[in-house]
Write a protein that holds these residues in place. Structure first.
Motif, mmCIF file in Angstrom:
data_model
loop_
_atom_site.group_PDB
_atom_site.id
_atom_site.type_symbol
_atom_site.label_atom_id
_atom_site.label_comp_id
_atom_site.label_asym_id
_atom_site.label_seq_id
_atom_site.Cartn_x
_atom_site.Cartn_y
_atom_site.Cartn_z
ATOM 1 N N PRO A 369 0.966 -1.421 0.082
ATOM 2 C CA PRO A 369 0.126 0.085 -0.124
ATOM 3 C C PRO A 369 0.661 1.426 0.128
ATOM 4 N N GLU A 370 0.370 2.214 -0.753
ATOM 5 C CA GLU A 370 1.360 3.558 -0.961
ATOM 6 C C GLU A 370 0.629 4.551 -0.207
ATOM 7 N N THR A 371 -0.584 4.613 0.111
ATOM 8 C CA THR A 371 -1.388 5.725 0.824
ATOM 9 C C THR A 371 -1.413 5.321 2.307
ATOM 10 N N PHE A 372 -1.396 6.254 3.023
ATOM 11 C CA PHE A 372 -1.349 5.983 4.503
ATOM 12 C C PHE A 372 -2.489 5.200 4.935
ATOM 13 N N SER A 373 -3.801 5.681 4.378
ATOM 14 C CA SER A 373 -5.032 4.977 4.850
ATOM 15 C C SER A 373 -5.162 3.558 4.448
ATOM 16 N N SER A 374 -4.572 3.023 3.336
ATOM 17 C CA SER A 374 -4.676 1.711 3.118
ATOM 18 C C SER A 374 -3.420 1.160 3.715
ATOM 19 N N PHE A 375 -2.195 1.599 4.173
ATOM 20 C CA PHE A 375 -1.339 1.082 5.008
ATOM 21 C C PHE A 375 -1.987 0.755 6.432
ATOM 22 N N GLN A 378 -4.204 -2.330 6.177
ATOM 23 C CA GLN A 378 -3.613 -3.594 6.027
ATOM 24 C C GLN A 378 -2.932 -4.047 7.523
ATOM 25 N N ARG A 379 -2.350 -3.002 8.284
ATOM 26 C CA ARG A 379 -1.743 -3.087 9.650
ATOM 27 C C ARG A 379 -2.803 -3.658 10.733
#
Length: 784
Positions: A369-375, A378-379
């Motif tokens: 993921p490249e955007t903070f929200s998608s990161f 995932q986490r």
């Protein structure tokens, strides 16, 4: 030597190492509680730190690895013994409550550190085993590619690469598992969504048929990815199963390097390989550090999985892994109790007495993921899933696992409570400087004798174990970014362990312009509170009559939090990302054909590979170039500046040696842009690969993603040590540079806003009248 015998020898070696550890731990525990005066403790702890640094400095640390780890463990245990028996006391109910909460966070930190020392005492390096190509010994392999909502272009690349792996076609089947086109989705109530699912269903069916794969879907979306894979297992019957995420593109030699392990060990259930990513995560992208520092996942895949492998505890990571079908069937397929189905499945198979292996070679290239929200999406899934396993699958009560395996799985799951410890360490200076809570009954001299050496020992050990793959304070940065969200998610799991649902991580995203993350709000609030705490602490330091040393240490603690938060603020300023398919750096020598009349030869689906020679007959000239980056869709070519007059003509075909396929490739291209290089000594031309036929895609996918040696070289280039002091300075620098731009933007906008609101009396009066409502709205946002 047969792998069964190797496995037995490794088991004896593990038993010997574990027995030695047990003896040494018993000795260390006996020494930990020895009482000495403060001066002697300072001499002892200081001497150990000097000895540890000496072992590192003069290159003896590898030879005395266990001794080095034990020195650090001794300092940690010595600190906890002192902290437990000499600093805990009742100073009032609020003080006592916070003291217990902070003490629990410290216990967590020490336990995780000691488990890390144990897990990584002897990381295992495996070599690939030869693949026996005899028809009667060659296993049949089913490749499963689960998909939910990923773009078709992305899926096509993965599907094509999977079909092009070097393995006999008679023994290889590739399945596309579509969970976005299930019957349930095609017949849902919403006409728009139903039509979208039907379109996807038809599109992916055609895609699979076009390339020679097998399309599968199911009636209902149950149990997320685990249910999708288990449904597919009922339709395929291979001896081995290779699972690939939709964006995990395998190299041509993936099966050549992994299947041989299964031929030599009947009790082997898994061969896991690293998840190797070719695009930046939000930290790397927004701090402009991609390719300049080791990726966040490298510590796990380059060190920890090898450490787990020594204890026969390397576990399934959901993709880039081959599993033995018969063993998988024995435990009912992929586990579905938790939303981290991979670790759950591995735990069950290890408990059955089956073995795993970890091959530390990058054999896939994936997207993160490249955007903070998608990161964060995932986490949070990882955190909730691992906490589910911690609560629902008590590893110490699970029969069949060895003690080392239990400790390995306990370490894997217990780690994900880091958000609690991180938040408590964030609040501690505030609790003392702002609220005056007394939760640490010790003076500064005692802390320097016990606490500081333990911290320094842990830092030295972490840098020794992981310094090439994780720089100092980088872990703290990643954990801080996740903690403000994952703590709440973990508390929800504790309250209702079976409640979390599987959320698919968005991939291949793009952003048209720079913007502040929509999740930045909580960080601004915390940052403001930390700055306010620092100001109060400085004021108290200059006006206090006593305990100024403790105030100063709390201020230092607050400054460290501020340094990490400053870097977090920099990460939250999202940089634009217009290319959904990343290009990776490379350095290949090639040639480009030029059209004499500027006419582009027509390339259509009907052009077969053997007919590409017709294109070359139309070329009147070729010029040398270097391929400086590449993806499955295009590349950037560098030409000597002196060739500028010659390349104004139409470029039409790239000729380059394809190392994955071991032949020269002729790839039709179209020019997209041209610009001078930074040093003005060359011309860079961006080109698109225009042959989208099956044969053409095979060629470009193998050229861009099929060579495992390229990934090994690229991985080695990114992974390098920096040192403790330089790493800390880097975090300070990154926070200052990247957060500074955001502060300037914020204050500029704030000034414009205030000017607009206050200059106009009518607007100003409305703003004041609505102020209570705005405060209430902000509060609701924060607590949500």
């Amino acid at each position: 030597m047969p792998e069964n015998k190797i496995g037995n020898l490794n088991a004896l070696k593990r038993l010997g190492v574990f027995a030695a550890w047990a003896v040494v731990v018993a000795i260390v525990l006996a020494l930990v509680s020895v009482r000495v005066d403060l001066y002697a403790q300072c001499i002892l702890a200081g001497g150990i730190i000097v000895l540890m640094q000496g072992l590192r400095k003069f290159g003896y640390v590898t030879r005395f690895r266990v001794f080095f780890l034990m020195l650090s463990a001794f300092l940690l245990l010595r600190y906890i013994w002192w902290r437990t028996f000499y600093t805990l006391g009742y100073n009032g109910l609020p003080d006592f409550i916070f003291m217990v909460l902070l003490y629990a966070a410290e216990i967590y930190g020490v336990v995780i550190a000691l488990l890390s020392y144990f897990v990584n005492v002897h990381p295992l390096d495996r070599e690939t085993l030869p693949l026996d190509m005899s028809p009667d010994k060659l296993p049949h392999v089913d490749v499963l590619i689960p998909t939910y909502n990923e773009p078709t272009d992305l899926l096509e690349v993965t599907l094509r690469a999977a079909l092009d792996m070097r393995y006999p076609g008679s023994h290889l089947k590739v399945y596309l598992l579509d969970d976005g086109g299930t019957l349930q989705k095609r017949t849902q109530a919403s006409p728009e969504k139903a039509a979208e699912a039907r379109h996807r269903h038809e599109e992916l069916q055609a895609l699979a048929a076009r390339h020679g794969g097998i399309y599968l879907t199911r009636e209902k979306n149950q149990h997320a990815k685990a249910g999708n894979v288990n449904e597919a297992l009922a339709h395929c019957h291979g001896d081995l199963v290779l699972i690939l995420d939709a964006d995990h593109v395998p190299t041509v030699d993936f099966l050549e390097k992994t299947v041989g392990f299964f031929q030599q060990d009947e009790k082997l259930y898994l061969v896991q390989t690293p998840h190797f990513f070719i695009n930046p995560d939000p930290v790397e992208k927004n701090l402009n550090m991609f390719g300049r520092m080791p990726p966040e996942n490298e510590m796990f895949y380059a060190v920890i999985q090898r450490g787990l492998d020594f204890w026969d505890g390397a576990y399934f990571c959901g993709s880039a892994a081959v599993l033995r079908r018969s063993h998988l069937d024995e435990v009912g397929g992929i586990g579905g109790v938790s939303i981290t189905e991979d670790a759950e499945t591995a735990m069950k198979l290890h408990a059955c007495g089956y073995r795993s292996a970890y091959l530390n070679e990058p054999l896939i290239s994936g997207l993160q993921p490249e955007t903070f929200s998608s990161f964060i999406v995932q986490r949070l899934r990882w955190a909730q899933g691992m906490v589910q396993l911690f609560l629902l699958k008590n590893v110490f009560r699970l029969k069949g696992l060895s003690i080392p395996q239990k400790l390995c799985y306990f370490s894997n799951t217990f780690y994900w409570f880091f958000s609690y410890a991180r938040v408590m360490l964030l609040l501690a200076p505030m609790a003392y400087l702002v609220f005056g809570l007394r939760f640490y009954n010790a003076n500064i001299s005692e802390f320097f004798a016990y606490g500081l050496p333990a911290m320094l020992g842990a830092i030295l050990t972490s840098d020794y174990l992981f310094g090439r793959y994780r720089w100092t304070l980088i872990s703290e940065l990643y954990e801080m970014l996740q903690s403000l969200f994952s703590l709440q998610a973990i508390l929800l799991v504790i309250r209702s362990p079976r409640a979390p649902s599987f959320n698919v991580t968005p991939k291949g995203e793009h952003m048209e312009e720079d913007t502040i993350s929509q999740l930045a709000g909580p960080f601004y609030v915390v940052y403001t509170l930390v700055v306010a705490t620092l100001i109060i602490g400085i004021w108290k330091f200059f006006h206090a009559d006593e305990h100024r040393d403790v105030i100063l240490s709390a201020i230092g603690w607050d400054v460290l939090n501020l340094i990490i938060l400053n870097a977090c603020i920099g990460v939250l300023y999202e940089r634009r990302q217009r290319r959904a398919t990343p290009r990776v750096p490379t350095d290949m020598v090639g040639e480009v054909g030029l059209n004499a009349d500027g006419a582009m030869p027509a390339i259509t689906e009907a052009v077969a590979p053997e007919d590409h020679s017709l294109i070359e007959e139309k070329l009147s000239d070729r010029v040398p170039c270097r391929v400086i980056d590449i993806s499955s869709g295009g590349a950037q070519l560098s030409f000597d500046a002196g060739l500028a007059p010659r390349i104004h003509k139409e470029l039409n075909c790239l000729h380059v040696f394809n190392r994955a396929l071991n032949h020269d490739s002729a790839v039709p291209i179209a020019v997209r842009n041209t610009f001078p290089s930074a040093d003005r000594k060359s011309i860079v031309v961006g080109v698109q690969f225009i042959d989208r036929s099956v044969a053409g895609l095979s060629e470009t996918v193998a050229l861009s993603s099929g060579d495992s040696r390229r990934w090994a070289d690229y991985r080695a280039h990114r992974n390098r040590s920096r040192g403790i002091a330089r790493s800390v300075l880097l975090i300070i620098q990154l926070g200052t540079v990247h957060a500074g731009g955001q502060y300037a933007l914020f204050f500029k906008g704030l000034g414009s806003y205030v000017k607009r609101r206050l200059v106009d009396p009518v607007v100003s009066s409305r703003f004041v009248a609505s102020f209570p409502y705005k405060i209430k709205k902000i509060y609701a946002y924060i607590i949500s």
